[in-house]
Write a protein that holds these residues in place. Structure first.
Motif, PDB file in Angstrom:
ATOM      1  N   LEU A   1      28.075 104.851 -15.777  1.00 30.14           N
ATOM      2  CA  LEU A   1      26.892 104.196 -16.334  1.00 30.14           C
ATOM      3  C   LEU A   1      25.817 104.162 -15.264  1.00 30.14           C
ATOM      4  CD1 LEU A   1      25.326 102.370 -18.383  1.00 30.14           C
ATOM      5  CD2 LEU A   1      26.573 100.429 -17.382  1.00 30.14           C
ATOM      6  N   ASP A   2      24.649 104.726 -15.570  1.00 34.20           N
ATOM      7  CA  ASP A   2      23.504 104.655 -14.662  1.00 34.20           C
ATOM      8  C   ASP A   2      22.945 103.234 -14.758  1.00 34.20           C
ATOM      9  OD1 ASP A   2      20.972 104.695 -13.480  1.00 34.20           O
ATOM     10  OD2 ASP A   2      20.547 106.732 -14.159  1.00 34.20           O
ATOM     11  N   ILE A   3      22.998 102.489 -13.664  1.00 31.14           N
ATOM     12  CA  ILE A   3      22.546 101.094 -13.696  1.00 31.14           C
ATOM     13  C   ILE A   3      21.173 100.926 -13.048  1.00 31.14           C
ATOM     14  CG2 ILE A   3      24.863 100.143 -13.896  1.00 31.14           C
ATOM     15  CD1 ILE A   3      24.787  99.494 -10.922  1.00 31.14           C
TER      16      ILE A   3
ATOM     17  N   LYS B   1      27.153  90.570 -15.139  1.00 32.27           N
ATOM     18  CA  LYS B   1      25.965  90.079 -14.419  1.00 32.27           C
ATOM     19  C   LYS B   1      24.744  90.087 -15.327  1.00 32.27           C
ATOM     20  CE  LYS B   1      27.627  91.523  -9.928  1.00 32.27           C
ATOM     21  NZ  LYS B   1      27.600  92.589  -8.926  1.00 32.27           N
ATOM     22  N   LEU B   2      24.617  91.121 -16.140  1.00 31.91           N
ATOM     23  CA  LEU B   2      23.500  91.200 -17.067  1.00 31.91           C
ATOM     24  C   LEU B   2      23.567  90.065 -18.088  1.00 31.91           C
ATOM     25  CD1 LEU B   2      21.021  92.915 -17.911  1.00 31.91           C
ATOM     26  CD2 LEU B   2      22.552  94.097 -19.489  1.00 31.91           C
ATOM     27  N   ALA B   3      24.759  89.757 -18.569  1.00 31.40           N
ATOM     28  CA  ALA B   3      24.918  88.675 -19.550  1.00 31.40           C
ATOM     29  C   ALA B   3      24.474  87.335 -18.964  1.00 31.40           C
ATOM     30  CB  ALA B   3      26.369  88.593 -20.019  1.00 31.40           C
ATOM     31  N   ALA B   4      24.675  87.155 -17.681  1.00 28.43           N
ATOM     32  CA  ALA B   4      24.283  85.902 -17.023  1.00 28.43           C
ATOM     33  C   ALA B   4      22.765  85.716 -17.034  1.00 28.43           C
ATOM     34  CB  ALA B   4      24.822  85.862 -15.601  1.00 28.43           C
ATOM     35  N   THR B   5      21.999  86.793 -17.165  1.00 26.54           N
ATOM     36  CA  THR B   5      20.536  86.693 -17.201  1.00 26.54           C
ATOM     37  C   THR B   5      20.029  86.270 -18.576  1.00 26.54           C
ATOM     38  OG1 THR B   5      20.085  88.977 -17.885  1.00 26.54           O
ATOM     39  CG2 THR B   5      20.369  88.567 -15.493  1.00 26.54           C
TER      40      THR B   5
ATOM     41  N   ARG C   1      27.698  93.307 -29.156  1.00 30.27           N
ATOM     42  CA  ARG C   1      28.550  92.683 -28.148  1.00 30.27           C
ATOM     43  C   ARG C   1      27.715  92.089 -27.011  1.00 30.27           C
ATOM     44  NH1 ARG C   1      33.556  97.046 -28.123  1.00 30.27           N
ATOM     45  NH2 ARG C   1      34.006  96.788 -30.346  1.00 30.27           N
ATOM     46  N   GLN C   2      26.615  92.761 -26.659  1.00 28.12           N
ATOM     47  CA  GLN C   2      25.747  92.231 -25.611  1.00 28.12           C
ATOM     48  C   GLN C   2      25.073  90.955 -26.089  1.00 28.12           C
ATOM     49  OE1 GLN C   2      22.174  92.049 -25.259  1.00 28.12           O
ATOM     50  NE2 GLN C   2      22.283  91.449 -23.107  1.00 28.12           N
ATOM     51  N   GLN C   3      24.619  90.924 -27.315  1.00 26.73           N
ATOM     52  CA  GLN C   3      23.979  89.728 -27.847  1.00 26.73           C
ATOM     53  C   GLN C   3      24.955  88.561 -27.898  1.00 26.73           C
ATOM     54  OE1 GLN C   3      22.128  90.955 -31.539  1.00 26.73           O
ATOM     55  NE2 GLN C   3      20.379  91.817 -30.446  1.00 26.73           N
ATOM     56  N   ALA C   4      26.257  88.858 -28.048  1.00 27.88           N
ATOM     57  CA  ALA C   4      27.292  87.826 -28.036  1.00 27.88           C
ATOM     58  C   ALA C   4      27.714  87.462 -26.614  1.00 27.88           C
ATOM     59  CB  ALA C   4      28.503  88.291 -28.833  1.00 27.88           C
ATOM     60  N   GLY C   5      27.206  88.193 -25.613  1.00 23.23           N
ATOM     61  CA  GLY C   5      27.563  87.918 -24.223  1.00 23.23           C
ATOM     62  C   GLY C   5      28.972  88.347 -23.860  1.00 23.23           C
ATOM     63  N   ASP C   6      29.518  89.341 -24.567  1.00 16.73           N
ATOM     64  CA  ASP C   6      30.904  89.756 -24.379  1.00 16.73           C
ATOM     65  C   ASP C   6      30.984  91.024 -23.526  1.00 16.73           C
ATOM     66  OD1 ASP C   6      33.597  90.395 -24.581  1.00 16.73           O
ATOM     67  OD2 ASP C   6      33.708  89.984 -26.730  1.00 16.73           O
ATOM     68  N   ALA C   7      30.943  90.856 -22.199  1.00 16.75           N
ATOM     69  CA  ALA C   7      30.960  91.986 -21.267  1.00 16.75           C
ATOM     70  C   ALA C   7      32.257  92.784 -21.377  1.00 16.75           C
ATOM     71  CB  ALA C   7      30.758  91.497 -19.840  1.00 16.75           C
TER      72      ALA C   7
END
Length: 120
Positions: A42-44, A62-66, A23-29
């Motif tokens: 979640l420890d960020i 926000k992580l997906a935007a990077t 899901r992260q690789q697909a950018g699906d937050a």
């Protein structure tokens, strides 16, 4: 992976890491946050915790935007006791993740606590 397959629930705690990476690789937050209980933590990093699914969603958005991409590491076998499971993965850089998942009423699994980096 198609949307239907990507959004299926985890029927085994071992499914959670694979689904998160996909899901992260697909950018699906939104789909990433759906792998967590509504009140999950979640420890960020930096001593900060994302508390609750909405905060976890915001962090992953926000992580997906990077455009950073997760990779699936060496997933260790889950340790399951009743409704709880300890999951962990050793990543390629030596980092270790550790999570606590809980079996839901419908038999699926969601993470309740996630610490994605315990060793540098």
């Amino acid at each position: 992976m198609n949307d239907e397959a990507d959004r299926r629930p985890a029927h085994d705690p071992q499914d959670l890491a694979r689904l998160l990476v996909s899901r992260q690789q697909a950018g699906d937050a939104e789909a990433m946050a759906a792998l967590y209980e509504p009140g999950a933590i979640l420890d960020i990093g930096g001593g900060q915790l994302a508390r609750g699914r909405e905060a976890i969603h915001d962090f992953y958005a926000k992580l997906a935007a990077t455009r950073q991409k997760f990779e699936l590491g060496d997933q260790r076998p889950a340790i399951v006791k009743g409704e709880l499971a300890l999951t962990s993965t050793r990543l390629h850089d030596g980092t270790v993740t550790v999570e606590i998942a809980r079996r839901q009423g419908d038999g699926t699994w969601l993470w309740a606590i996630d610490q994605p980096s315990i060793l540098p």
